[in-house]
Design a protein around this motif. Structure first.
Motif, PDB file in Angstrom:
ATOM      1  N   LEU A   1      11.716  -1.624   2.077  1.00 28.15           N
ATOM      2  CA  LEU A   1      11.555  -1.992   0.857  1.00 28.15           C
ATOM      3  C   LEU A   1      12.546  -1.192  -0.087  1.00 28.15           C
ATOM      4  O   LEU A   1      12.942  -1.697  -1.178  1.00 28.15           O
ATOM      5  CB  LEU A   1      10.129  -1.674   0.539  1.00 28.15           C
ATOM      6  CG  LEU A   1       9.012  -2.543   1.005  1.00 28.15           C
ATOM      7  CD1 LEU A   1       7.759  -1.950   0.694  1.00 28.15           C
ATOM      8  CD2 LEU A   1       9.046  -3.929   0.580  1.00 28.15           C
TER       9      LEU A   1
ATOM     10  N   SER B  99       8.386  -9.674  -3.237  1.00 27.19           N
ATOM     11  CA  SER B  99       7.143 -10.086  -2.856  1.00 27.19           C
ATOM     12  C   SER B  99       6.805 -10.428  -1.454  1.00 27.19           C
ATOM     13  O   SER B  99       5.840  -9.980  -0.732  1.00 27.19           O
ATOM     14  CB  SER B  99       6.486 -10.986  -3.900  1.00 27.19           C
ATOM     15  OG  SER B  99       6.672 -10.605  -5.056  1.00 27.19           O
TER      16      SER B  99
ATOM     17  N   ILE C 263       7.339  -7.682   1.068  1.00 23.51           N
ATOM     18  CA  ILE C 263       6.120  -6.729   1.313  1.00 23.51           C
ATOM     19  C   ILE C 263       5.372  -7.385   2.162  1.00 23.51           C
ATOM     20  O   ILE C 263       4.734  -6.661   2.802  1.00 23.51           O
ATOM     21  CB  ILE C 263       5.389  -6.542  -0.097  1.00 23.51           C
ATOM     22  CG1 ILE C 263       6.609  -5.764  -0.937  1.00 23.51           C
ATOM     23  CG2 ILE C 263       4.516  -6.065  -0.150  1.00 23.51           C
ATOM     24  CD1 ILE C 263       6.282  -5.619  -2.536  1.00 23.51           C
TER      25      ILE C 263
ATOM     26  N   LEU D 109      -1.131  -1.971  -6.956  1.00 23.50           N
ATOM     27  CA  LEU D 109       0.242  -1.537  -7.037  1.00 23.50           C
ATOM     28  C   LEU D 109       0.497  -0.434  -8.306  1.00 23.50           C
ATOM     29  O   LEU D 109       0.701  -1.356  -9.436  1.00 23.50           O
ATOM     30  CB  LEU D 109       1.132  -2.811  -6.772  1.00 23.50           C
ATOM     31  CG  LEU D 109       0.767  -3.512  -5.533  1.00 23.50           C
ATOM     32  CD1 LEU D 109       1.687  -4.702  -5.500  1.00 23.50           C
ATOM     33  CD2 LEU D 109       0.861  -2.869  -4.275  1.00 23.50           C
TER      34      LEU D 109
ATOM     35  N   ALA E 226       5.637  -0.452  -2.416  1.00 22.89           N
ATOM     36  CA  ALA E 226       5.755  -1.815  -2.841  1.00 22.89           C
ATOM     37  C   ALA E 226       5.918  -1.762  -4.330  1.00 22.89           C
ATOM     38  O   ALA E 226       6.800  -2.586  -4.910  1.00 22.89           O
ATOM     39  CB  ALA E 226       4.565  -2.725  -2.479  1.00 22.89           C
TER      40      ALA E 226
END
Length: 195
Positions: free
Chosen positions: A22, A32, A35, A122, A157
Motif C-alpha cells: 500500500l 481502493s 486494499i 479508515l 489504507a
C-alpha cells in the motif's frame, strides 16, 4: 494458545506485506481495489467493501464478492446505512456476531444472508476518510484478533489513500505549472521578437 500465537504471527506478517504494498501505491484510482485485494490475503471474507466518506455522502469505491446489484461508484447518504453512520460518527469499529439479528444492518438484494460482519473506520488526521467492511456467511466469524488486524490495515489504507490523493494533487499542480511556464515563455518570446 499455540494456534492463537500462530494466528497473531501470520496476521502481523501479512499486515507488514500489505503495508509495504500500500505504501508504494500512488495512483488514487487503484488504491481502493488494491486494499481489498490485499485484505483477502490477511482475513478471509465472503464479501467486502471499501466506502469513502465525503461529509454526509458515502461512495462505494470498491467491492468484492457481491452479486446481484452492481454497486461500484454508487453514492448515497451516510445516514441511509445505520452501521456505517455509527462507525463514522464514533470513529470506532463494530463487530456483529449475526447481522441478521441487528436492526442497523441493511442487506443487499441478490446476496446470501450475512451473519458475521465487521466494519472499521479508515482514520487519518482526526477524521474518518472511509469505512472498510467484511461480511461472512458464518456467524461469529470476526473476533478481537481480526479486529486488531483489520484496524491496523485500515490505518495503513487511510495513509495510502491520503498519499495517493496528495500525489495526484502534486501531479496536477506540476501540469499546471508546466502550462504556465510554457505560456510565459511564449509571451516572452513574442515580446522580444516584437521589439
Amino acid at each position: 494458545l499455540f494456534q492463537v500465537e500462530q494466528l497473531r504471527r501470520q496476521l502481523a506478517e501479512a499486515i507488514y506485506r500489505v503495508s509495504q504494498t500500500l505504501s508504494a501505491a500512488l495512483a488514487p484510482e487503484g488504491v481502493s481495489d488494491l486494499i481489498l485485494d490485499q485484505l483477502a490475503q490477511v482475513l478471509p471474507y465472503d464479501r467486502s467493501a471499501l466506502l469513502l466518506i465525503d461529509g454526509e455522502i458515502l461512495e462505494i469505491a470498491a467491492t468484492r464478492g457481491l452479486t446481484g446489484q452492481t454497486l461500484t461508484r454508487t453514492r448515497m447518504r451516510v445516514e441511509e446505512i445505520p452501521l456505517i453512520a455509527q462507525i463514522v460518527a464514533q470513529g470506532r469499529p463494530i463487530i456483529l456476531d449475526d447481522a441478521q439479528h441487528d436492526s442497523r444492518y441493511r442487506p443487499i438484494a441478490g446476496n446470501a444472508p450475512v451473519r458475521g460482519w465487521l466494519g472499521v473506520p479508515l482514520m487519518g488526521q482526526g477524521r474518518v476518510y472511509g469505512v472498510l467492511t467484511l461480511e461472512s456467511e458464518q456467524p461469529s466469524r470476526y473476533r478481537e484478533e481480526e479486529l486488531r488486524a483489520i484496524s491496523a490495515l485500515g490505518n495503513q489504507a487511510a495513509i495510502a489513500m491520503e498519499n495517493a490523493r496528495l500525489y495526484a494533487e502534486a501531479q496536477e499542480r506540476t501540469l499546471q505549472l508546466e502550462v504556465v511556464t510554457r505560456v510565459t515563455q511564449e509571451v516572452s518570446t513574442r515580446d522580444v521578437s516584437h521589439e
